[in-house]
Design an enzyme around this catalytic site. Structure first.
Site, short mmCIF file in Angstrom:
data_model
loop_
_atom_site.label_atom_id
_atom_site.label_comp_id
_atom_site.label_asym_id
_atom_site.label_seq_id
_atom_site.Cartn_x
_atom_site.Cartn_y
_atom_site.Cartn_z
CG ASP A 345 34.05 39.26 33.46
OD1 ASP A 345 34.29 39.12 34.68
OD2 ASP A 345 34.41 40.25 32.79
CG ASP A 540 38.09 40.88 29.85
OD1 ASP A 540 38.67 39.78 29.86
OD2 ASP A 540 38.27 41.74 30.72
CG ASP A 544 36.93 36.93 32.02
OD1 ASP A 544 36.93 36.76 33.25
OD2 ASP A 544 36.47 37.93 31.47
#
Length: 646
Positions: A345, A540, A544
């Site tokens: 991410d 995180d 996600d």
């Protein structure tokens, strides 16, 4: 045998096995006392002349020194057999039968020596394996048990942590262990949070700040309000995660555990065949054939093979835990060594997660007014509650504190009035009177993925400020390491393709996917799995979560958030990306050491069996070589407790 830690109400820790319903034996000091008593009898018997007393002392030496060996061999075999519904012997039963067999043919001394050496080596093995578990056991014992509850009349009472309720107020004195998760109500202090996030520097805490159970208060004292039940605290979740790591071993370790009883049964079948073959085909007399059979029973025992993976895995998990990287099990760590791709991410993982001012420009015609403009900008942004305002205030420092009348006008941005002039800060598209130089810079910064705002005086643009969620300072080095290891790197972001490309190119990513909604990240991870194989995902731990679950290894970057711990297979307790490359190195070394141990264990067994067939091996030497190889395997695995060069 799979193991895990169980906590009782008084926080004592015992180790239990989750396979076959067995319990890891912990008899306290009794086996050690009996071992040394048996050893003393062995020494006395050794110096005596042959006779009934000598053999009787050897017999009692075997029974005392091998008390726990014989018990585990017989009782655990019976327990496992009943549990699985089929004959399930263990290594200890082989040693017990070999010792009994030696005594059966009159070699009381060698039978006793076998058990004494095996029992002594067994204690050393348990101690060695315990080194890799001891740190986790100490972690469990850190769970707080008492708290200072502030009662309605203002008095303070010492109570059990388990009795606390959300909303209770607690007094925390200097040096206290913070009892549970909560928020400071009054007072201030510094808190050692290394047990939670691995950070060595104490964190400063004032009213409104979060504190976590099991962390250690510094010199100050404060009042806190309980925000979580004791079983839901961050530390409790860490304990749960660590507990899982004990029962979740690597695939190799699991296969060895499954093969062990099959291997033992095979040896038990081969021993009588070996004895018969020696007697009928090799010309040995019955005594020699039986003796060689007992040596075969001893040296073919898979002690070293059984110890090839588990101690090494526990050591690796412990090594990483000390550095703020928690794995829920050895299987995930093992997968990391074979990972073919890692998806990241962007925001908060590859980047710092908040914008920073990267560029500021003021028109040359207004250079003399630059300091005044900065004072105005600071005064205006202080009225805003926005991440971009925070970035601007972190970058600029006013030389003079101004009182500016500010309004946030829809479609325009911040509009301020000062000394009969109108100042505005807003998006570029809301301005019409813009110098060409500013337009050129805006286009350049936008291409670089930066967010730009203009600053105008009486609707004439005099400057701009460019901001960006800048890459994590460690990100580029980690990406370079992964690429050097042949791992494909992908950045997944919800930002525009242009912003994603700008950040990804800075970091040297192999692939960049922009404009991705949180719910679509899991599908991208699935595509990566089909394309490359084993895929890890770093995020995180909140938006996600689906992607972290879908990945073969979900790694959460969350500064120790409980949400991250819940959904991920591994957690970086601090947002330190270098820990990913460190974990990968540990995983690679774990894989290497486990296979070293397996090959070495099998080579020793084959060598000792061959030497026995040719009459070059006796029982004492076989026991020493066999147990020596087991200890070497254990010590080789314990090397993973040591830091790896980064």
């Amino acid at each position: 045998m799979k193991e895990g830690y169980v906590m009782s109400n008084n926080h004592e820790v015992e180790v239990v096995s989750t396979e076959h319903g067995e319990r890891e034996h912990d008899h306290g000091k009794l086996p050690v006392i009996l071992f040394f008593a048996g050893l003393a009898l062995f020494i006395i018997a050794f110096v005596l002349h042959a006779g009934i007393l000598k053999n009787t002392l050897f017999l009692f030496s075997m029974l005392l020194s091998g008390y726990h060996i014989i018990e585990e061999g017989v009782i655990d075999t019976i327990t496992a057999t009943k549990s699985k519904g089929k004959f399930t012997p263990n290594v200890h039963i082989l040693m017990t039968l070999a010792a009994i067999g030696a005594m059966f043919i009159g070699d009381f001394q060698e039978g006793a020596l076998l058990i004494v050496i095996f029992a002594g080596a067994h204690f050393l093995e348990e101690y060695a394996e315990g080194k890799s578990k001891r740190e986790i056991t100490n972690l469990l014992k850190m769970n707080p048990t008492e708290a200072r509850l502030i009662k309605s009349d203002g008095t303070v009472e010492l109570v059990e942590v388990a009795s606390l309720s959300i909303g209770d107020q607690l007094k925390v004195l200097n040096g206290d262990q913070i009892p549970t998760d909560g928020v400071l109500v009054s007072g201030q202090s510094t808190v050692d949070e290394s047990a939670i996030n691995g950070e060595s520097m104490p964190a400063e805490k004032t009213a409104g700040d979060e504190v976590f159970g099991s962390t250690i208060n510094g010199n100050g004292s404060f009042v806190m309000e309980v925000t979580k039940d004791s079983k839901d605290t961050l530390f409790a979740k860490i304990l749960q995660m660590v507990n899982q790591s004990q029962s979740n071993m690597t695939k190799t370790a699991t296969k060895i555990q499954k093969i062990e009883p099959i291997y033992v049964k095979t040896v038990l079948i081969l021993v009588p065949l070996f004895i018969l073959a020696g007697y009928f085909f090799l010309g040995w007399d019955f005594r020699e054939s039986f003796y060689r059979g007992m040596v075969f029973l001893t040296v073919a025992s898979p002690c070293a093979l059984a110890a090839s993976a588990v101690p090494a895995t526990l050591s690796a998990v412990s090594n990483l835990a000390k550095r703020g990287v928690l794995f829920k099990g050895g299987s995930y760590l093992s997968n990391l060594s074979d990972v073919q791709g890692i998806a990241f991410d962007k925001t908060g993982t590859l980047t710092e997660g908040k914008p920073k001012v990267t560029d500021a420009f003021f028109d040359d015609n207004h250079a003399a007014q630059k300091d005044k403009y900065i004072d105005v900008i600071v005064a205006m942004e202080k009225t805003a509650n926005h991440p971009l305002a925070d970035a601007i205030l972190a970058h600029f420092e006013a030389t003079t504190k101004l009182s500016v009348s500010v309004e946030n006008e829809l479609g325009k941005g911040l509009v301020g009035k000062f000394e009969e002039k109108t100042y505005r800060i807003g998006k570029p598209e809301t301005f019409t009177n813009t110098p060409e130089q500013v337009k050129v810079l805006n286009e350049q910064y936008a291409t670089e993925g930066k967010t730009v705002v203009y600053f105008s005086v009486d609707e004439e643009v005099v400057g701009l400020i460019a901001m960006m969620d800048v890459p994590n300072e460690n990100a580029k080095g980690v990406i370079e390491y992964l690429k050097a290891q042949g791992v494909h790197t992908t950045m997944i972001t919800g930002d525009s393709e242009r912003t994603g490309q700008a950040v990804g190119k800075q970091l040297g990513m192999d692939e960049i996917v922009g404009n991705v909604l949180p719910e679509n990240k899991a599908a991208i991870v699935e595509e990566q799995q089909e394309k490359y194989g084993i895929i890890a995902m770093l995020g995180d731990g909140v938006n996600d979560a689906p992607a972290l679950v879908k990945a073969d290894i979900g790694i959460a970057m969350g500064d120790g958030t409980d949400v991250a711990i819940d959904v991920a297979d591994a957690v970086l307790m601090q947002n330190d990306l270098t820990k990913i490359s460190y974990a990968h190195k540990v995983a690679k070394k774990l894989d290497k050491i486990v296979w070293q141990n397996i090959y070495f264990s099998l080579a020793v067994i084959i060598l000792l069996v061959v030497l026995n067939i040719f009459g070059r091996m006796d029982l004492p030497l076989g026991v020493i070589a066999h147990e020596g190889s087991t200890i070497l395997v254990i010590l080789n695995g314990l090397r993973l407790l040591l830091p790896i060069k980064e």
